[in-house]
Design a protein around this motif. Structure first.
Motif: not given
Ligand code: ADE
Length: 405
Positions: A367-388
């Protein structure tokens, strides 16, 4: 045990500092040399810990060991399993500000708890902590129990954590053994064994029990030996700071020059490989395509850019495109990296996908998410590296992989 005592005697015979309690009368001295070492060690540890400048000022140390809030001890110990103290320093107060009591944590949703844990890694700890809080509310009237048997029935609470809570919160004479404590005890007694060796574990719990039983303030002595292992009795290849150690005069490994070889290293079985192909899709308005992982297994219920995993090889660009229903922008991945977890080496390939033409094309996955909402989601470090990185939010990215203390 006799063999260990023999070593102690020999090291003293060679002129190294003495282990016996010379200032006290023979009548007061415990007969068993092991017990004498425990009494001396407990006294030295307590005095060292209480001397300003020796122990670090950490957020949970606002109250003396033995008198802490058991919930705070529980959360701190859950965070400290696998994560460096320096990383907990700001995360623990933040977690406690959001979930200030066990009942507030129990009432929270799992997604909120995981999101607050985001970036700390080893997310099973957060799920267990949440489940433990619910059990405390359901079965213990909202108060953490003070006996190790009840504590150990809580999810994620093993023998070490139960001992830590019982001693640090309730000043009970309960032993603790973790990697730091094990290193101190093995060196103190000159025992050549790996910290996690099965036979050595039984011996270590026995030594820790002797030590804490000899303590006037069991909470202080337990925290002191943890602190000593973390800051003074350092693991190889670092050199231990024996000149700052309150146990130096009692330490067999120091007298024998074997600190660099104790604990011994146990050979580890190879981690399994996993091949993850991650597709970054950014819509014209900046939204990113993400999906939630299923419950169970690695990174259970956490969020990620759409990812296809294989055990033997990476998915090809064509397979990735077909499985996700998305066109891929280039022939080769934009980035490759390996993310190591305790049991796996996850080989990532990161691809860029081309979103459909319509403003809100319905993706086959995610699903589509506003990137400003990413920090509210539980993300692994690997996915933080990719998405952020893709979202241009690098400044929000904390240090990546938590390392053992
Ligand atoms: N105080 C409480 N728990 C601790 C730990 N695991 N390491 C160092 N100090 C602590």
């Amino acid at each position: 045990m006799a063999a260990e005592s023999g070593k102690i005697a020999r090291s003293n015979d060679r002129g190294s500092p003495r282990r016996t309690t010379s200032a006290r009368s023979a009548r007061q001295r415990p007969v068993d040399p092991q017990a004498a070492v425990a009494v001396e060690s407990a006294r030295a540890l307590q005095a060292w810990f209480n001397t300003p400048g020796n122990a670090r000022a950490l957020p949970w140390r606002d109250r003396p060991a033995g008198e802490r809030d058991a919930y705070v001890v529980l959360v701190a110990e859950a965070m400290l399993q696998q994560t460096q103290v320096s990383r907990i320093a700001d995360r623990l107060p933040k977690f406690l500000a959001r979930f200030p009591t066990v009942s507030r944590l129990a009432a929270a949703s799992q997604d909120d708890v995981l999101a607050e844990w985001s970036g700390l890694g080893y997310y099973r700890r957060a799920r267990n902590l949440h489940a433990a809080a619910r059990m405390v509310v359901d079965s213990h009237g909202g108060e953490l129990p003070n006996d190790v048997e009840s504590l150990r029935s809580l999810p994620g609470v093993g023998r070490y954590t139960a001992g830590a809570i019982a001693s640090l919160a309730f000043d009970k004479h309960e032993p603790i053994v973790d990697g730091n404590v094990a290193r101190v005890l093995l060196r103190l007694h000159g025992k050549k064994a790996a910290s996690d060796d099965r036979a050595a574990q039984a011996w270590l719990w026995e030594q820790s029990t002797n030590l804490v039983r000899a303590a006037k303030r069991p909470g202080v002595v337990n925290e002191a030996i943890m602190e000593l292992g973390a800051t003074v009795c350092l693991p190889a290849p670092a050199a231990p700071r024996c000149e700052r150690c309150p146990l130096a005069s009692l330490c067999v490994a120091r007298a024998q020059g074997t600190t660099a070889r104790i604990p011994t290293v146990k050979s580890r079985s190879a981690r399994k490989a996993l091949y993850a192909s991650t597709l970054l899709v950014r819509r014209r308005d900046g939204a990113l395509l993400v999906e939630q992982r299923p419950g169970g297994g690695m990174w259970s219920c956490m969020w990620q850019a759409v990812t296809v995993e294989r055990h033997d090889r990476h998915a090809t660009a064509h397979e990735l495109s077909v499985e996700t229903g998305t066109r891929i922008a280039a022939d080769t991945p934009d980035e490759r990296f390996i993310h190591r977890t305790t049991h796996r080496d996850v080989h990532f390939e990161v691809w860029t996908g081309v979103p459909g033409r319509a403003k809100s094309p319905r993706p086959r996955r995610g699903e589509w998410v506003d990137p400003r909402r990413l920090s509210e989601l539980a993300l692994s470090n690997a996915q933080r590296r990719i998405l952020f990185r893709d979202a241009g939010l690098f400044h929000e990215l904390g240090p990546l992989s938590p390392r053992p203390r």
